[in-house]
Design a protein around this motif. Structure first.
Motif: not given
Ligand code: HEM
Ligand code: HEM
Lengths: 306, 276
Positions: A201, B85-86, B89, B92-93, B105, B108, B112, B187, B215, B218
């Protein structure tokens, strides 16, 4: 007699046009500088004034885009518009180039060896506007070394530049540009740490231009930089929680253990048991199931970076 | 003792950092398992001749009823949003796009909300209409070794009980809902750490640490879902290609005379007419 026109013209508030009018002469002066100008200047000293805004005198020569040192091909041209756009537009050249005095403007300083990096680069300390930065810089690793004359340590100018400095507090665009410039500001000397600043990050995001990701100085400080093993350092174990806390709410000592990843992702991946032993594992797998060493060698798995 | 204060044998607290590195390795392995499953199924289906029977002999499973449009539409929107989302997401990582974080974001968050809304709607629909189809019965459990055997090419057909088999029921009725809830919770935890994760702070050692763990969870849940979806897609493709096309509205489902459970006991039905 033409030469006597110069002083009056130079005192006009818009030196740009002055130099335009003088372009013929300046071109001449440049071309034949090493033989002609010294002779004229010494024969008939002109009363240059290095008055406010203080560039006039020096820019007679340095305002010429073609002013280049013959041997080293070093460009000695100082763009007036850049200077006027900088935060130091009212600072006379000699306040930074302290080893040059007003008299120099009237004469050639051919052969004068100056180390602009060292002398002008640390001249900032002479102005009370910069007392605050100097106070911390003096105690930092960089400051101690640079003040002690170490060529490798950064003077103020190594990080800030020289003639083009703009206000970091007031000029948002400049500050944003400066923030994204860590490769230049720190990376030119700390290549290894710039390269290893590579975690998810922070480092990687920073290098792809994320404005919310920390620049080096968000963690290390700008002027107060010290090695991590000194207790006052911002990245010392005891202070890390507070340093990270500027962006992360309720950051405590335990959280700061993520700090190990900031410069350590690549090393940690390398040290990871599974990755460390993956070759051994593969050989074993090949020997056991495929009955050959070649099979294992050719079947290199993908590295663990999706 | 808070999670984050656990020290390794040298007294260093690098657990969180190390776990992030492990998370990447585990995620890679999960993707590998997903891909491996595809390879396994394709090879197995060719080897046992099932592929030929299905794709050339057109021996596909029969369907008792026409699938109503609403679940299809919901599934379609859901899948689209999940894929978004994948992609966002993971980017982002592992950022590669120049200054991509902010727009990613944004996408995403839109996706979401879509996923959450569809998820709630689907739950409601299930309770109103078809929750029976996802209920795991005793018979299902008894039947499960044979279903598993069928997928592993160890057995031939298995008795058809309901619309979905046990594995499907577990995936649709348990795994997907549970993991989607976890994803939504973690999330939102990342979005509003103080509000959502505040109560976990004492355990984790501060809000920031709680967010960091959230994190990891998630990320791992996302990758786990990815693995399962790969399996889900593989089976829906290989086991019932016409139904897949129909499910995405690409073909019309042929009306098929109701058969089975009203005319013969379920345990005697050859679920897969092409049983090898
Ligand atoms: C359902 C509600 C969800 C919310 C509220 C949510 C929210 C978030 C937020 C806030 C981040 C961090 C992004 C950032 O600010 O840098 C994130 C990262 C991510 N999200 Fe979600 N997300 C949701 C669902 C999902 C789903 C369903 C998937 C995939 C199937 C997903 C995959 C990812 C991945 C891979 C990351 C990066 C993780 C990392 O950085 O280690 N998200 N998500
Ligand atoms: C992203 C995650 C996914 C989830 C959570 C998910 C979930 C589900 C669920 C719960 C069902 C049960 C039927 C229903 O809800 O009406 C279902 C059915 C189905 N899904 Fe998915 N799905 C996903 C992705 C996909 C993808 C990417 C495909 C195909 C490319 C796919 C193809 C199908 C098909 C063909 C069925 C019908 C199976 C049948 O009726 O036997 N799904 N899925």
């Amino acid at each position: 007699m033409a030469i006597q026109l110069i002083p009056r013209q130079l005192n006009r508030p818009a030196p740009m046009r002055t130099s335009a009018r003088l372009s013929g002469l300046v071109a001449l002066a440049t071309g034949f500088f090493f033989c002609l100008v010294p002779a004229i200047a010494q024969a008939a000293p002109v009363d240059f004034t290095i008055g406010i805004p203080g560039k006039t005198g020096c820019l007679v020569c340095h305002g010429d885009p073609k002013l280049t040192e013959v041997k080293s091909k070093k460009v000695l041209y100082i763009s007036e518009s850049v200077m006027l756009g900088s935060v130091h537009k009212d600072v006379p050249c000699t306040k930074c180039h302290t080893d040059f005095d007003s008299a120099m403007a009237t004469q050639s300083h051919q052969g004068k060896n100056t180390d602009s990096k060292k002398i002008a680069g640390l001249s900032c300390k002479n102005c009370h506007e910069h007392a605050a930065q100097l106070k911390v810089y003096d105690k930092s690793t960089h400051g101690r070394l640079a003040m002690g004359g170490d060529d490798k340590a950064p003077t103020c100018a190594d990080c800030h530049g020289s003639h083009e400095i703009k206000s970091l507090k007031k000029n948002k665009a400049y500050r944003a540009e400066f923030r994204m410039n860590a490769k230049q500001v720190c990376g030119k000397c700390h290549q290894k740490y710039y390269a290893s600043y590579n975690d998810y990050y922070h480092g990687r995001a920073y290098k792809t231009g994320a404005a919310d990701a920390p620049a080096c100085w968000d963690c290390h400080g700008a002027h107060e930089i010290l090695p991590a093993d000194q207790t006052e350092s911002k990245v010392a174990k005891g202070n890390l929680a507070k340093t990270c806390g500027t962006c992360h709410p309720d950051s405590r000592a335990g959280f700061a253990n993520f700090g190990a990843l900031i410069h350590g992702r690549d090393t940690m991946l390398g040290k990871n048991l599974l990755i460390k032993y993956k070759d051994k594992l593969l050989t074993w797998f090949g020997d056991t199931f495929l009955g050959s060493k070649e099979a294992a060698a050719s079947g290199k798995p993908a590295a663990a970076k999706p | 003792m808070a999670l984050a204060d656990i020290e390794d044998k040298d007294g260093n607290r690098i657990m969180l950092a190390e776990i992030n590195v492990w998370a990447d390795i585990i995620a890679t392995l999960m993707v590998a398992v997903g891909l491996g499953f595809w390879a396994f199924q394709i090879i197995g289906n060719f080897a046992t001749g099932r592929m030929k029977r299905k794709f050339i002999g057109k021996q596909w499973p029969h369907h008792d009823a026409i699938v109503p449009p609403l679940p299809k539409i919901m599934h379609g929107v859901h899948v689209t949003s999940m894929i978004a989302l994948w992609i966002t997401g993971l980017l982002i990582r592992f950022p590669v796009i120049v200054n991509g974080r902010t727009p990613l974001k944004y996408i995403h968050f839109v996706a979401m909300y879509a996923v959450i809304i569809i998820f709630v709607m689907r739950l409601q629909y299930a309770f109103a209409r078809d929750s029976k189809e996802f209920a795991i019965t005793l018979k299902d459990i008894k039947n499960s070794p044979r279903v598993l055997g069928y997928y592993m090419f160890l057995g031939k057909a298995y008795p058809h009980l309901m619309k979905y088999n046990v594995m499907q029921k577990m995936t649709y009725g348990l795994l997907f809902p549970i993991f989607l809830t976890v994803m939504a919770f973690t999330g939102f935890g990342l979005m509003w750490p103080k509000t959502v994760l505040g109560f976990l702070a004492p355990l984790a050692g501060g809000v920031a640490a709680a967010a960091a763990w959230a994190r990891v969870v998630h990320y791992l849940s996302a990758m786990f879902l990815l693995m399962f979806t790969m399996i889900h897609v593989c089976l829906s493709f290989i086991e019932d290609y016409p139904a897949l096309l129909m499910f995405f509205g690409l073909t019309k489902q042929e009306a098929h005379a109701p058969h089975g459970h009203t005319t013969h006991p379920p345990t005697t039905e050859p679920a897969r007419p092409y049983a090898n």
